[in-house]
Design an enzyme around this catalytic site. Sequence first.
Site, PDB file in Angstrom:
ATOM      1  N   GLU A  53       0.826  -1.207   0.000  1.00 26.41           N
ATOM      2  CA  GLU A  53       0.000   0.000   0.000  1.00 26.41           C
ATOM      3  C   GLU A  53       0.856   1.251   0.000  1.00 26.41           C
ATOM      4  O   GLU A  53       0.543   2.234  -0.676  1.00 26.41           O
ATOM      5  CB  GLU A  53      -0.954   0.016   1.193  1.00 26.41           C
ATOM      6  CG  GLU A  53      -1.842   1.229   1.167  1.00 26.41           C
ATOM      7  CD  GLU A  53      -3.143   1.057   1.922  1.00 26.41           C
ATOM      8  OE1 GLU A  53      -3.898   2.043   1.958  1.00 26.41           O
ATOM      9  OE2 GLU A  53      -3.410  -0.032   2.449  1.00 26.41           O
ATOM     10  N   ALA A  54       1.947   1.215   0.732  1.00 27.42           N
ATOM     11  CA  ALA A  54       2.826   2.387   0.788  1.00 27.42           C
ATOM     12  C   ALA A  54       3.388   2.727  -0.588  1.00 27.42           C
ATOM     13  O   ALA A  54       3.261   3.865  -1.053  1.00 27.42           O
ATOM     14  CB  ALA A  54       3.961   2.149   1.786  1.00 27.42           C
TER      15      ALA A  54
END
Length: 130
Positions: A53-54
């Site tokens: 996600e980052a």
Amino acid sequence: MPPWVIIPGALDERIGITVTEQSADRVAAWMPVAGNTQSLGRLHGGATAALAEAVGSWAAMIYASTLGKVCVGVDLNITHHRGAREGRIFAVATPAHRGRRVATYDVAIRDDADRTIATARITNLVVDPD
């Protein structure tokens, strides 16, 4: 500082994410397995998902900034293919779709031996910065 420079958040720092490359076309980062394991001593799937996600969100944010916008995550899908007990994992986000309202990135996650650990896809909504 340009709006596209990645500034890791508290969770990113806590799990040890290190960014190695950043552009709207590709964000790459790595994370140690140590400190990010579950009770059986294997890499925690949630830590892998946080890495995915980052990098995907960072790439989408860089893209959104070129439109004078920001982005917010609306979907993350991850498939875990194999576990890891040591070393580092590496994530690379590349665009699957970039539009005026939605940016979707594919994320490949590999280990030190270049084996696929997980694959993910993240979709971000491109919105006004207000």
